[in-house]
Design a protein around this motif. Sequence first.
Motif, PDB file in Angstrom:
ATOM      1  N   GLN A 143      52.508  31.574  19.435  1.00  0.00           N
ATOM      2  CA  GLN A 143      52.075  30.177  19.107  1.00  0.00           C
ATOM      3  C   GLN A 143      50.502  29.789  19.739  1.00  0.00           C
ATOM      4  OE1 GLN A 143      54.727  26.994  19.689  1.00  0.00           O
ATOM      5  NE2 GLN A 143      56.464  27.918  18.313  1.00  0.00           N
ATOM      6  N   GLN A 144      49.930  29.048  19.177  1.00  0.00           N
ATOM      7  CA  GLN A 144      48.877  28.567  19.619  1.00  0.00           C
ATOM      8  C   GLN A 144      48.748  27.471  21.006  1.00  0.00           C
ATOM      9  OE1 GLN A 144      45.423  29.479  18.825  1.00  0.00           O
ATOM     10  NE2 GLN A 144      46.426  30.778  17.734  1.00  0.00           N
TER      11      GLN A 144
ATOM     12  N   GLN B 157      44.049  30.107  23.001  1.00  0.00           N
ATOM     13  CA  GLN B 157      44.654  31.407  23.202  1.00  0.00           C
ATOM     14  C   GLN B 157      46.000  31.283  22.436  1.00  0.00           C
ATOM     15  OE1 GLN B 157      44.476  32.355  27.078  1.00  0.00           O
ATOM     16  NE2 GLN B 157      42.399  33.514  26.920  1.00  0.00           N
ATOM     17  N   SER B 158      46.949  32.218  22.651  1.00  0.00           N
ATOM     18  CA  SER B 158      48.412  31.905  22.149  1.00  0.00           C
ATOM     19  C   SER B 158      49.228  32.634  23.287  1.00  0.00           C
ATOM     20  CB  SER B 158      48.322  33.065  20.935  1.00  0.00           C
ATOM     21  OG  SER B 158      48.319  34.257  21.010  1.00  0.00           O
TER      22      SER B 158
END
Length: 970
Positions: A582-583, A553-554
Amino acid sequence: RSTDYGTTYEKLNDKVGLKTILSYLYVCPTNKRKIMLLTDPEVESSLLISSDEGATYQKYRLNFYIHSLLFHPKQEDWILAYSQDQKLFSSVEFGRRWLLLHEGVAPNRFYWSMMGSGREFDLVHLEAKTVDGHAQYITCKMQNCSEATRSKPFPGYIDHNSLIVQDDYVFVQLTSAGRPHYYVSYRRNAFAQMKLPKYSLPKDMHVISTDENQVFAAVQEWNQNDTYNLYISDTRGVYFTLALENVKSSQGLEGNVMIDLYEVAGIKGMFLANKKIDNQVKTFITYNKGRDWSLLQAPDTDLRGNPIHCLLPYCSLHLHLKVSENPYTSGNIASRDTAPSIIVASGNIGTELSDNDISMFVSSDAGNTWRQIFEEEHSVLYLDQGGVLVAMKHTSLPIRHLWLSFDEGRSWSKYSFTSLPLFVDGVLGEPGEETLIMTVFGHFSHRSEWQLVKVDYKSIFDRRCAEEDYRPWQLHSQGEACIMGAKRIYRKRKSEKKCMQGKYAGAMTSEPCVCTEADFDCDYGYERHSNGQCLPAFWYNPSSLSKDCSLGQSYLNSTGYRKVVSNNCTDGVRERYTAKPQQCPGKAPQGLRIITSDGKLTAEQGHNVTFLVQLEEGDLQRSLIQVDFGDGIAVSYANLSSTEDGIKHIYQNVGIFRVTVLVENSLGSDNAVLYLHVTCPLEHVHLSLPFVTTKNKEVNATAVLWPSQVGTLTYVWWFGNNTEPLITLEGSITFTFSVEGMNTITVQVSAGNTILQDTKTIAVYEQFQSLRLSFSLNLDDYNPDIPEWRRDVSRVVKRALVEATGISSKHILVAVLPGLPTSAELFILPYQDATGENKRTAADLEQISETLIQKLNQNLVHFELKPGVRILVHAAHLTAAPLVDLTPSHSGSAMLMLLSVVFVGLAVFVIYKFKRKIPGLNVYAQMQNEKDQEMVSPVSQRESIPNVPQSELMSPEQLVDEKLEVQPIG
């Protein structure tokens, strides 16, 4: 009632009933034609309802007494009524019929749903008291609030009087471990704990506003007493950052907290606040909702045109910011939505705010510049959108004049409004500040009736304003035109034009600005430094943002800045300062915790316990979770979805259990431990100890519990008049008394939140004698074998002995013993008078004993248990007298042990029988260098556990351990 702005009035006594006494008047906020009158509850409970602006009324009787009403913000016929006995009623017929919604509702803690989306408009939010006295947040439909249809959006209980429902937000408070914790729900989603800077440690919080999808709150921190800090939130109301420190606060007339903060009407994001700096209070202003604050520039000249030398920051203008709670009088400061640039306030010029030398000041450019208008305090009323300002002097004396200004306070004209001086009680203007009519009410003398004076200024104007009478005015902050990310231009009447404005049109134009650093505040966990940069606080770890993030997810990685909510700027530095997605990184589990859902370390046997597993870093959803409950049961979960609502378990036994949790993934593992105390409710405590003992002799006291196994316990022992208790973890103690007389012993047993106690009295003497008594066999038929019955019969037997022998009751103590056949112990005590003289000797006690034995053997001691039931009291033989009130249980081993002890007693009796002086008498004294003897009473086979008083249960071990100094004789 007046229908011509107060020119004439019609009396309505006959319309509402000549003998009706009215207590309150309500006007429906969404339909001003509908009016409701309440009668005085001390006379009757009724409503008078009008649908024609008060011309006619219908009367409806009520079966409850109304304390307050709450009208629906949109549905004109929907009303909530709060009764004087804390019940909440609802009506969909403007009070003609009522339905009981809920009982035990907290005062002023009930709300209509106010969500902007318009759904759930018939939902009612309320705080109610449960049967056991806790507070709970409940929602239900206004026409159906049964147990089956109620919802409880917040899991568990909340603090009393803490529910607030405001716009899209719901707030509750929950105190644990002495600290208040605050929770918020945005748009009715799940509650989240409100995050303040880590070490703010709030003592108190007040929600100031929830405008424009943002929470503005005042927080009193752990080191503050008379000040509060202002905090502003993100859209969800979860993450808060500091806006202003040390804002002055005071106590209101009803004990409520008053915070010196004022929101200027008509201009979003504009506030005035009084801040305490080095014991001085100074007034600050902000145009961007607390992002930047500045002092107020004092006027250049005073009222007479003389120059004022006041240089920032050493000298400035300071204002009193209290708003009047009385709607008919103005407070220290006033502004209106329909006159956005005009602010009128009382204050002073100098280094700090003062209660002396107060003058009146006005700003016609939204606080950028100020002018002095009066040297004394005045009430100011806005008419015609601020096109007319009316000022009346604050004074306890009667007045005849008022002041008018048609140019935003630049010049004032004096007008007479009454021929006789009037003590002014208040001023009433038409709603909306768009008319030119006001009503002054007061008294000509302190004994006269009210006088109403209508003042109509329409005749001053000969026309309505046209387009050419207005000019554009741009809102600014000391020349900066971009405020809250936009340039806003308003339309103002030219000061030299004398025309009537009419309805307010709002801002003329609004144009977005290019984003600059000034449009961004520091994000949660960041602090602004002297160079203007937002840097992480010492307690904040920026990487923690990803701790709740799942692999794949991010998340939004903060830049340390966030745009001020409702700021309308575009482009510019917006991209640089906006959080970036961001990841989520993969991490090994770290910071694992296991807690109970209520935060407690205790649980009740046989009830569900909910455990919550929390992880600071790592992904629970992609980890293996193993939980061992410590009672031989363990569970495993392959992902978090099974544990989102907690892990539930029921303990069948009491004790202390070691609960362990292990979380592991491909990158590592972590574990945590919780020690849980499982208890069951303590129902009864009985203190077991001798009735009489000898001085300086060790005595054993035992707290007997029901049930016997309840978990971890603490015993608190109080002896006599000692002010310091003895605290133990054991339910039995040994002690000695060195002074003769009657002594009390109290034991308190603490089990969880329950504390029970029992108190007993023990007689202490150097010597005493005792005799076992028996009764007619018919007494057993009336013996329920409970402590209360034994105490009453003991008192009756004592009275019978005193009447038969003439011996003083001070020498006699009778204790009926548990079990059947019914028996009792008679103690002969060496009573002495208050002077300490005339103390009985051993020979005196023997003489008293002979008298008692003689009367008993002659069957002269008897009492009537009930009409026709006569009970004889005898001196018993061949028995040893126990000094402890015991009710035995019936296990086989206990019976064998007790019988063996009885046989030993009989053997001892045979050995000593020739030492007898008086038949059937036992002599007790302090014996030096003589072996103690242990004796217990025989037990009854009649009893069974359900009939035994739980206060008297003792184990066989407790019976044998009971050390009594006994010398049995004949």
